[in-house]
Scaffold this motif. Sequence first.
Motif, PDB file in Angstrom:
ATOM      1  N   ALA A 153     -46.536   3.710  32.920  1.00 47.76           N
ATOM      2  CA  ALA A 153     -46.932   4.984  32.882  1.00 47.76           C
ATOM      3  C   ALA A 153     -45.869   5.815  32.226  1.00 47.76           C
ATOM      4  CB  ALA A 153     -47.324   5.495  34.258  1.00 47.76           C
ATOM      5  N   GLY A 154     -44.598   5.207  32.302  1.00 53.12           N
ATOM      6  CA  GLY A 154     -43.411   6.033  31.817  1.00 53.12           C
ATOM      7  C   GLY A 154     -43.570   5.977  29.979  1.00 53.12           C
ATOM      8  N   GLY A 155     -43.066   6.987  29.564  1.00 57.33           N
ATOM      9  CA  GLY A 155     -43.096   7.067  28.133  1.00 57.33           C
ATOM     10  C   GLY A 155     -42.788   5.878  27.293  1.00 57.33           C
ATOM     11  N   LYS A 156     -41.440   5.568  27.723  1.00 55.01           N
ATOM     12  CA  LYS A 156     -40.964   4.223  26.790  1.00 55.01           C
ATOM     13  C   LYS A 156     -41.716   3.070  26.981  1.00 55.01           C
ATOM     14  CE  LYS A 156     -36.614   1.777  26.057  1.00 55.01           C
ATOM     15  NZ  LYS A 156     -35.551   1.434  26.628  1.00 55.01           N
ATOM     16  N   GLU A 157     -41.924   2.809  28.186  1.00 58.88           N
ATOM     17  CA  GLU A 157     -42.824   1.528  28.776  1.00 58.88           C
ATOM     18  C   GLU A 157     -44.356   1.684  27.865  1.00 58.88           C
ATOM     19  OE1 GLU A 157     -39.804   2.531  31.291  1.00 58.88           O
ATOM     20  OE2 GLU A 157     -41.371   3.899  30.867  1.00 58.88           O
ATOM     21  N   LEU A 158     -44.738   2.892  28.066  1.00 57.09           N
ATOM     22  CA  LEU A 158     -46.002   2.985  27.468  1.00 57.09           C
ATOM     23  C   LEU A 158     -46.049   2.637  25.953  1.00 57.09           C
ATOM     24  CD1 LEU A 158     -49.340   4.299  27.850  1.00 57.09           C
ATOM     25  CD2 LEU A 158     -48.312   5.995  26.332  1.00 57.09           C
ATOM     26  N   CYS A 159     -45.208   3.323  25.232  1.00 57.01           N
ATOM     27  CA  CYS A 159     -44.977   2.824  23.813  1.00 57.01           C
ATOM     28  C   CYS A 159     -45.027   1.522  23.505  1.00 57.01           C
ATOM     29  CB  CYS A 159     -43.826   3.629  23.319  1.00 57.01           C
ATOM     30  SG  CYS A 159     -44.315   5.622  23.237  1.00 57.01           S
ATOM     31  N   GLU A 160     -43.755   0.840  24.321  1.00 58.83           N
ATOM     32  CA  GLU A 160     -43.752  -0.447  24.092  1.00 58.83           C
ATOM     33  C   GLU A 160     -44.976  -1.603  24.323  1.00 58.83           C
ATOM     34  OE1 GLU A 160     -40.341  -1.421  26.416  1.00 58.83           O
ATOM     35  OE2 GLU A 160     -38.763  -0.349  24.795  1.00 58.83           O
ATOM     36  N   HIS A 161     -45.551  -1.235  25.516  1.00 59.11           N
ATOM     37  CA  HIS A 161     -46.532  -1.990  25.960  1.00 59.11           C
ATOM     38  C   HIS A 161     -47.885  -1.812  25.083  1.00 59.11           C
ATOM     39  CE1 HIS A 161     -48.611  -4.662  28.656  1.00 59.11           C
ATOM     40  NE2 HIS A 161     -49.626  -3.802  28.813  1.00 59.11           N
ATOM     41  N   TYR A 162     -48.095  -0.728  24.854  1.00 61.49           N
ATOM     42  CA  TYR A 162     -49.201  -0.436  24.005  1.00 61.49           C
ATOM     43  C   TYR A 162     -49.319  -0.116  22.524  1.00 61.49           C
ATOM     44  CZ  TYR A 162     -51.654  -0.079  28.631  1.00 61.49           C
ATOM     45  OH  TYR A 162     -51.916  -0.177  29.998  1.00 61.49           O
ATOM     46  N   GLY A 163     -47.899  -0.014  21.984  1.00 60.10           N
ATOM     47  CA  GLY A 163     -47.782   0.083  20.651  1.00 60.10           C
ATOM     48  C   GLY A 163     -48.051   1.526  20.007  1.00 60.10           C
ATOM     49  N   VAL A 164     -47.791   2.343  21.158  1.00 62.51           N
ATOM     50  CA  VAL A 164     -47.603   3.744  20.675  1.00 62.51           C
ATOM     51  C   VAL A 164     -46.544   4.343  19.961  1.00 62.51           C
ATOM     52  CG1 VAL A 164     -47.933   6.194  21.637  1.00 62.51           C
ATOM     53  CG2 VAL A 164     -49.354   4.434  22.583  1.00 62.51           C
ATOM     54  N   ASP A 165     -46.641   4.987  18.934  1.00 59.95           N
ATOM     55  CA  ASP A 165     -45.588   5.609  18.358  1.00 59.95           C
ATOM     56  C   ASP A 165     -44.847   6.776  19.108  1.00 59.95           C
ATOM     57  OD1 ASP A 165     -43.986   7.087  16.519  1.00 59.95           O
ATOM     58  OD2 ASP A 165     -45.335   7.435  15.028  1.00 59.95           O
ATOM     59  N   PRO A 166     -43.759   6.530  19.244  1.00 61.08           N
ATOM     60  CA  PRO A 166     -43.057   7.204  20.215  1.00 61.08           C
ATOM     61  C   PRO A 166     -43.008   8.743  19.846  1.00 61.08           C
ATOM     62  CG  PRO A 166     -41.728   5.198  19.809  1.00 61.08           C
ATOM     63  CD  PRO A 166     -42.717   5.387  18.864  1.00 61.08           C
TER      64      PRO A 166
END
Length: 187
Positions: free
Chosen positions: A46-59
Amino acid sequence: MDQLCFEPILQHQNLVSSSVYQAVSDWNGSTLATEFLVAEIDPAFAGGKELCEHYGVDPTEGANCIIVDAIRGEFIQTAACLVPVGLRADLNGVVRKALNARRVSLAPLDRVLAETHMEYGSITPIGLPPTWTILVDASFMNKPRMIVGGGLRHSKMSFPVSVLRELSNGQIIEHLGKIFEAADSSS
């Protein structure tokens, strides 16, 4: 890497907080309510950094939303600060000045959760109390969409960035988010 599968919030009430669902249901801006999307996630990310890394979201498309109290004398103004993942809201500079406060601090978590009907780690600008100011980092305004909490830890919502201009309590602020360097531990 897992992928986010976004679908209209109005078809997935169980994935968002009651306040988010109500705000989207009552939405009357130029963006259609069907443009507010939600995806179920693993709450561990759920955390921003973790979400981006796990789901490939552009920060730069992901947002963190923190709630602060701006204090001047006896007056306390609650505000949300929306900044890109990897940046921190400049509380003692930009936020304090924007809210004309003497002091700015994180709002008490128990009050935030009670007043928003959202869960810790998934606060979002959609569905906040209408008396709260929403400060938005201007860097979002050149993106088509943003991803932010859905009000519940097991979801993220996505909506067109243009929605932020339509919020009656929203303000677009230059340099709201700042990179804060970690203290040098070698000295």
